[in-house]
Design an enzyme around this catalytic site. Structure first.
Site, PDB file in Angstrom:
ATOM      1  N   CYS A 198     -30.756 -30.697 -44.434  1.00 57.40           N
ATOM      2  CA  CYS A 198     -31.126 -30.204 -45.767  1.00 57.40           C
ATOM      3  C   CYS A 198     -29.907 -30.245 -46.696  1.00 57.40           C
ATOM      4  CB  CYS A 198     -31.643 -28.774 -45.679  1.00 57.40           C
ATOM      5  SG  CYS A 198     -32.906 -28.497 -44.444  1.00 57.40           S
ATOM      6  N   MET A 199     -30.105 -29.799 -47.932  1.00 59.23           N
ATOM      7  CA  MET A 199     -28.998 -29.800 -48.887  1.00 59.23           C
ATOM      8  C   MET A 199     -27.893 -28.820 -48.475  1.00 59.23           C
ATOM      9  SD  MET A 199     -29.144 -29.020 -52.980  1.00 59.23           S
ATOM     10  CE  MET A 199     -30.486 -30.147 -53.288  1.00 59.23           C
ATOM     11  N   ASP A 200     -28.296 -27.684 -47.909  1.00 61.62           N
ATOM     12  CA  ASP A 200     -27.337 -26.606 -47.655  1.00 61.62           C
ATOM     13  C   ASP A 200     -27.250 -26.184 -46.199  1.00 61.62           C
ATOM     14  OD1 ASP A 200     -27.339 -26.394 -50.546  1.00 61.62           O
ATOM     15  OD2 ASP A 200     -29.258 -25.366 -50.278  1.00 61.62           O
ATOM     16  N   ARG A 216     -10.988 -58.371 -58.121  1.00 59.10           N
ATOM     17  CA  ARG A 216     -11.341 -57.029 -58.592  1.00 59.10           C
ATOM     18  C   ARG A 216     -10.624 -56.810 -59.916  1.00 59.10           C
ATOM     19  NH1 ARG A 216     -10.491 -51.913 -54.566  1.00 59.10           N
ATOM     20  NH2 ARG A 216      -8.308 -52.331 -54.996  1.00 59.10           N
ATOM     21  N   TYR A 231     -37.732 -30.418 -42.976  1.00 60.39           N
ATOM     22  CA  TYR A 231     -38.519 -31.238 -43.913  1.00 60.39           C
ATOM     23  C   TYR A 231     -39.104 -32.458 -43.217  1.00 60.39           C
ATOM     24  CZ  TYR A 231     -36.442 -28.823 -47.958  1.00 60.39           C
ATOM     25  OH  TYR A 231     -36.048 -27.906 -48.885  1.00 60.39           O
ATOM     26  N   HIS A 258      -3.514 -56.518 -53.738  1.00 61.41           N
ATOM     27  CA  HIS A 258      -4.256 -55.709 -52.762  1.00 61.41           C
ATOM     28  C   HIS A 258      -4.918 -56.620 -51.730  1.00 61.41           C
ATOM     29  CE1 HIS A 258      -5.938 -52.024 -51.280  1.00 61.41           C
ATOM     30  NE2 HIS A 258      -7.183 -52.419 -51.443  1.00 61.41           N
ATOM     31  N   ARG A 270       1.710 -49.020 -49.276  1.00 60.79           N
ATOM     32  CA  ARG A 270       0.776 -48.100 -49.952  1.00 60.79           C
ATOM     33  C   ARG A 270      -0.309 -47.606 -48.993  1.00 60.79           C
ATOM     34  NH1 ARG A 270       0.119 -52.589 -53.448  1.00 60.79           N
ATOM     35  NH2 ARG A 270      -2.037 -52.629 -52.716  1.00 60.79           N
ATOM     36  N   LYS A 314      -5.600 -40.735 -54.038  1.00 65.69           N
ATOM     37  CA  LYS A 314      -6.805 -40.808 -54.890  1.00 65.69           C
ATOM     38  C   LYS A 314      -7.980 -40.102 -54.202  1.00 65.69           C
ATOM     39  CE  LYS A 314      -7.815 -45.318 -52.850  1.00 65.69           C
ATOM     40  NZ  LYS A 314      -7.776 -46.784 -53.065  1.00 65.69           N
TER      41      LYS A 314
HETATM   42  C1  LIG Z   1      -6.981 -47.220 -51.944  1.00 64.11           C
HETATM   43  C2  LIG Z   1      -5.859 -48.161 -52.098  1.00 64.11           C
HETATM   44  C3  LIG Z   1      -4.850 -48.229 -51.125  1.00 64.11           C
HETATM   45  C4  LIG Z   1      -4.897 -47.483 -49.805  1.00 64.11           C
HETATM   46  O1  LIG Z   1      -5.826 -48.108 -48.949  1.00 64.11           O
HETATM   47  P1  LIG Z   1      -6.012 -47.618 -47.425  1.00 64.11           P
HETATM   48  O2  LIG Z   1      -6.894 -48.634 -46.829  1.00 64.11           O
HETATM   49  O3  LIG Z   1      -6.650 -46.274 -47.510  1.00 64.11           O
HETATM   50  O4  LIG Z   1      -4.662 -47.556 -46.833  1.00 64.11           O
HETATM   51  C5  LIG Z   1      -3.769 -49.051 -51.373  1.00 64.11           C
HETATM   52  N1  LIG Z   1      -3.699 -49.775 -52.520  1.00 64.11           N
HETATM   53  C6  LIG Z   1      -4.667 -49.752 -53.467  1.00 64.11           C
HETATM   54  C7  LIG Z   1      -4.526 -50.588 -54.683  1.00 64.11           C
HETATM   55  C8  LIG Z   1      -5.773 -48.954 -53.287  1.00 64.11           C
HETATM   56  O5  LIG Z   1      -6.728 -48.941 -54.217  1.00 64.11           O
END
Ligand SMILES: *Cc1c(COP(=O)(O)O)cnc(C)c1O
Length: 375
Positions: free
Chosen positions: A309-311, A133, A262, A162, A218, A35
Site C-alpha cells: 500500500c501507500m503507507d 546526452r 488491495y 561521461h 567522479r 546528487k
Molecule cells: C551521476 C554521475 C556520476 C556518478 O555515477 P555513478 O555511476 O553513481 O558512479 C558521475 N558523473 C556524472 C556526470 C554523473 O551524472
C-alpha cells in the site's frame, strides 16, 4: 518521541571508509557525487561529512542542489553536472558554483552573466564521447575549447565526459570513449592552452578501467557502498552505508482463504500470522515488491504478502512465526546473520540499485550514526 518507527540509518563511518578505499585505489583527487539527495542518504549531512574528510570536490546535478549545499555552509568546490539554462547562470555565479559548459551558445551566456556581475565563472567543458546526452561532440569540440580558453570571463578548470558502459568490464565502448576523450583533450595542447583537470571515471570506471582515472574521478554509487551493477567487480573494499528499518505496528492471525490487501491478490492456505509494517510506496519503497519482496524479522527472511500500500504492507510469518509489536523489521540491511542488500531489493523490484536508493524520499527520517563519536 512521536517520530515514526520507520527510518533510514546512514553509517557515516561506512561512507568515510568508502571514500578512503576509493582514494587508495585510484590515487587521484575525488569529486564525490551527491546528487539526488546524496543517492537518498541525505544531501547536507553527507556533504558535511565528506567535506570534513577533505574531499577535493563535490558534484551535483542541478542548481538547486548546489544552492542547498551553499545555504548549509558547504564551502568545498561544487560542480553542477547537469545542462544549464541561461536564466540560471547568475545564481550559479552568485553562489560560487562551478558550471558545466557544453556548447558555444552556453559559453556566451555564461560570459555575459559573468561580465554583468563582474565575477569570473569557473567552468568545466563537457565533451560527449558516446552518451549523446549533453556535451559538445568530441569530433567538433575545437571551437568551444578555443573560445573558452580565450575568454576573459571564464576560467576553464576542468574538461570532462561521461562513460556509458563502464559498469561492464568487458564492454569495448569504454576504450572507444577514452580514445575520443584524449583526442578532444589534445586540442588544448595543440592551441598551447594549459590542460585543465580531466575527469571521466564514474563508479564503473573506478572499478574496472584504470586508464579512465586521469586527473580526478567522479564516483557516485560506490561511495555509498553499492556496486553500479550486480556483476561489477568488487575489487575495492566498500560497504553499504544505508539501512532501512521499520517496526511491527500490528499483528494478527489471518484465517485460511482470507485475502490480504488491495485487489485480494494473496490468501493463505492455512491459518497464519501476519504483521503490518508502516512504510509503503509513498515513502519510495517499490510497489513492485508486492507479493515478491522480503524483509528480516528476528533475523529471518519473511515474504511480503498482498499488494504493497501507500503507507504500509503485510508480511507473512507462517503459522509458527513469532513477532511482537515494535519489533524491528529490516527492509535493507543486516539483522542477525541475514542481510538484504540494495542489489537484492533492486533485482526483486526489477530495477537498479540507483533507483531503489534515490526514490527513498523525505517522508522517511534519516538518522546518522558513526562519525560523531570518531571525529
Ligand atoms: C551521476 C554521475 C556520476 C556518478 O555515477 P555513478 O555511476 O553513481 O558512479 C558521475 N558523473 C556524472 C556526470 C554523473 O551524472
Amino acid at each position: 518521541m512521536f517520530q515514526r518507527p520507520t527510518r533510514i540509518v546512514v553509517d557515516l563511518d561506512a561512507l568515510g571508509g568508502n571514500l578512503r578505499a576509493i582514494r587508495q585505489h585510484v590515487g587521484v583527487p575525488v569529486m564525490a557525487i551527491v546528487k539526488a539527495n546524496a543517492y537518498g542518504h541525505g544531501l547536507v549531512p553527507v556533504a558535511h561529512h565528506l567535506q570534513a574528510l577533505g574531499v577535493e570536490q563535490l558534484g551535483v546535478a542541478f542548481v538547486e542542489e548546489g544552492l542547498a549545499l551553499r545555504r548549509a555552509g558547504i564551502t568545498a568546490p561544487i560542480l553542477v553536472l547537469g545542462g544549464i539554462l541561461g536564466r540560471q547562470v547568475a545564481q550559479l555565479l552568485q553562489h560560487d558554483l562551478e558550471i558545466t559548459v557544453s556548447s558555444l551558445d552556453k559559453l556566451r551566456r555564461v560570459e555575459a552573466a559573468a561580465e554583468r556581475l563582474g565575477r569570473k565563472a569557473v567552468i568545466h567543458l563537457k565533451v560527449d564521447t558516446g552518451m549523446e546526452r549533453i556535451g559538445v561532440h568530441s569530433y567538433s569540440c575545437g571551437p568551444l575549447i578555443e573560445a573558452a580558453t580565450a575568454s576573459t570571463w571564464c576560467e576553464v578548470k576542468g574538461v570532462y565526459s561521461h562513460l556509458a558502459c563502464a559498469d561492464d568490464p568487458a564492454s569495448p565502448m569504454t576504450a572507444l570513449q577514452l580514445a575520443r576523450f584524449h583526442e578532444a583533450c589534445a586540442h588544448f595542447t595543440r592551441i598551447g592552452a594549459p590542460m585543465p583537470i580531466r575527469h571521466l571515471a564514474n563508479s564503473g570506471g573506478v572499478l574496472h578501467f584504470p586508464d579512465t582515472w586521469l586527473d580526478m574521478v567522479r564516483p557516485g554509487i560506490m561511495l555509498y557502498g553499492v556496486l553500479p551493477d550486480p556483476e561489477a567487480q568488487r575489487n575495492v573494499p566498500i560497504r553499504p552505508a544505508l539501512s532501512l528499518v521499520s517496526q511491527v505496528v500490528y499483528l494478527k492471525i489471518v484465517q485460511a482463504g482470507h485475502s490480504v490487501g488491495y485487489g485480494a491478490t494473496w490468501a493463505p492456505s492455512r491459518d497464519t500470522r501476519v504483521v503490518t509494517v508502516p512504510i509503503g510506496y509513498g515513502d519510495g519503497y517499490p510497489r513492485a515488491l508486492s507479493n515478491c519482496g522480503e524483509v528480516l524479522i528476528h533475523g529471518q527472511r519473511r515474504p511480503i504478502v498482498g499488494r504493497l500500500c501507500m503507507d504500509q504492507f503485510m508480511v507473512d510469518l507462517g503459522p509458527e512465526g513469532q513477532a511482537h509489536i515494535e519489533d524491528d523489521v529490516v527492509l535493507i540491511g543486516r539483522q542477525g546473520d541475514e542481510t538484504i542488500t540494495i542489489e537484492d531489493v533492486a533485482a526483486r523490484a526489477g530495477t537498479i540499485g540507483y533507483e531503489i536508493l534515490t526514490r527513498l524520499n523525505e517522508r522517511v527520517p534519516r538518522e546518522y550514526v558513526g562519525a560523531s563519536q570518531s571525529r
